[in-house]
Design a protein around this motif. Structure first.
Motif, PDB file in Angstrom:
ATOM      1  N   ARG A  48       0.874  -1.178   0.198  1.00  0.00           N
ATOM      2  CA  ARG A  48       0.367   0.380  -0.227  1.00  0.00           C
ATOM      3  C   ARG A  48       0.898   1.475  -0.068  1.00  0.00           C
ATOM      4  NH1 ARG A  48      -3.991  -0.147   4.931  1.00  0.00           N
ATOM      5  NH2 ARG A  48      -4.763   1.133   4.300  1.00  0.00           N
ATOM      6  N   ILE A  49       0.073   2.055  -1.129  1.00  0.00           N
ATOM      7  CA  ILE A  49       1.536   3.651  -0.563  1.00  0.00           C
ATOM      8  C   ILE A  49       0.039   4.013  -0.688  1.00  0.00           C
ATOM      9  CG2 ILE A  49       2.217   5.224  -1.899  1.00  0.00           C
ATOM     10  CD1 ILE A  49       4.374   2.189  -3.807  1.00  0.00           C
TER      11      ILE A  49
ATOM     12  N   LYS B 160      -5.811  -2.412  -2.953  1.00  0.00           N
ATOM     13  CA  LYS B 160      -6.852  -2.515  -3.650  1.00  0.00           C
ATOM     14  C   LYS B 160      -7.000  -3.131  -4.530  1.00  0.00           C
ATOM     15  CE  LYS B 160     -10.873  -0.322  -0.320  1.00  0.00           C
ATOM     16  NZ  LYS B 160      -9.281   0.172   0.394  1.00  0.00           N
ATOM     17  N   GLY B 161      -5.205  -3.763  -5.308  1.00  0.00           N
ATOM     18  CA  GLY B 161      -5.288  -3.893  -6.517  1.00  0.00           C
ATOM     19  C   GLY B 161      -4.638  -2.897  -7.541  1.00  0.00           C
ATOM     20  N   TRP B 162      -5.048  -1.395  -7.028  1.00  0.00           N
ATOM     21  CA  TRP B 162      -4.980  -1.191  -7.992  1.00  0.00           C
ATOM     22  C   TRP B 162      -3.570   0.122  -8.145  1.00  0.00           C
ATOM     23  CZ3 TRP B 162      -7.580  -0.934 -12.974  1.00  0.00           C
ATOM     24  CH2 TRP B 162      -8.059  -1.954 -13.373  1.00  0.00           C
ATOM     25  N   THR B 163      -3.733   0.852  -8.731  1.00  0.00           N
ATOM     26  CA  THR B 163      -2.298   2.047  -8.487  1.00  0.00           C
ATOM     27  C   THR B 163      -2.959   2.713 -10.173  1.00  0.00           C
ATOM     28  OG1 THR B 163      -0.933   0.322  -8.088  1.00  0.00           O
ATOM     29  CG2 THR B 163       0.300   2.666  -8.859  1.00  0.00           C
TER      30      THR B 163
ATOM     31  N   LEU C  35       1.285   9.423  -6.137  1.00  0.00           N
ATOM     32  CA  LEU C  35       1.050   8.134  -6.588  1.00  0.00           C
ATOM     33  C   LEU C  35       0.348   7.823  -5.144  1.00  0.00           C
ATOM     34  CD1 LEU C  35       2.118   4.992  -7.529  1.00  0.00           C
ATOM     35  CD2 LEU C  35       3.690   5.691  -6.069  1.00  0.00           C
ATOM     36  N   TRP C  36      -1.095   5.904  -6.073  1.00  0.00           N
ATOM     37  CA  TRP C  36      -1.516   5.800  -4.411  1.00  0.00           C
ATOM     38  C   TRP C  36      -1.533   4.266  -5.082  1.00  0.00           C
ATOM     39  CZ3 TRP C  36      -3.772   9.173  -0.611  1.00  0.00           C
ATOM     40  CH2 TRP C  36      -4.970   8.361   0.077  1.00  0.00           C
ATOM     41  N   ARG C  37      -1.285   3.433  -3.915  1.00  0.00           N
ATOM     42  CA  ARG C  37      -1.808   1.720  -4.207  1.00  0.00           C
ATOM     43  C   ARG C  37      -2.391   1.133  -3.806  1.00  0.00           C
ATOM     44  NH1 ARG C  37       3.838  -0.245  -5.583  1.00  0.00           N
ATOM     45  NH2 ARG C  37       3.890   0.854  -7.618  1.00  0.00           N
TER      46      ARG C  37
END
Length: 166
Positions: free
Chosen positions: A15-16, A25-28, A21-23
């Motif tokens: 998680r980021i 729940k399986g998405w970036t 940059l937001w990662r």
């Protein structure tokens, strides 16, 4: 702390949550400089994918120079939008690769299905005939550019469901 922070995704290390940059729940989601000119864009990449599922314009921040920072709400909205883009693409591809017609054969309805297998080196189609109970009466391999129509299905059935040439 908001409710989403309480959800255990199982992979906290991945998680980021940064402004660009937001990662999660399986998405970036990544905010990038707009290649077509001024402003900013956001790209959404599903984990495991090499290409973005969605690239779209991104809002400017209050100073009208920097991008608006990503947050949980924006990320969730982008995930929903990108997921819908993928779903529509998959539906379109399914429609291109799978066709079916119903014809009458020996006074009974006969469903003929064509499924294309898009192999990179040797694509092929599979033609299947089913009776009204869903029982497979026949199947054969066809060229990937085979055109399934009522006429071609009737000819195949009338010919005894043999191999189709050409």
């Amino acid at each position: 702390m908001n409710h989403e922070d309480d959800i255990d995704t199982g992979d906290d290390a991945a998680r980021i949550h940064e402004p660009r940059l937001w990662r999660d729940k399986g998405w970036t989601a990544r905010v990038i400089k707009n290649e077509d000119g001024d402003g900013w864009a956001v790209e959404m990449i599903r984990d495991g994918s090499a290409e973005p599922a969605l690239v779209g314009p991104w809002t400017m921040g209050r100073n009208k120079v920097d991008p608006k920072p990503l947050d949980a709400t924006a990320h969730q909205t982008l995930v929903k939008t990108a997921s819908e883009v993928i779903r529509r693409h998959e539906q379109q591809l399914h429609g291109q690769l799978n066709k079916q017609v119903t014809v009458e054969f020996e006074s009974e309805p006969l469903e003929v299905r064509l499924a294309i297998t898009p192999d990179e080196f040797e694509p092929f189609g599979t033609l299947t005939a089913l009776n009204r109970f869903g029982d497979v009466l026949a199947t054969t391999t066809v060229r990937p550019n085979f055109r399934l129509s009522r006429d071609s299905a009737e000819r195949w059935a009338a010919g005894g469901f043999g191999k189709i040439r050409g």
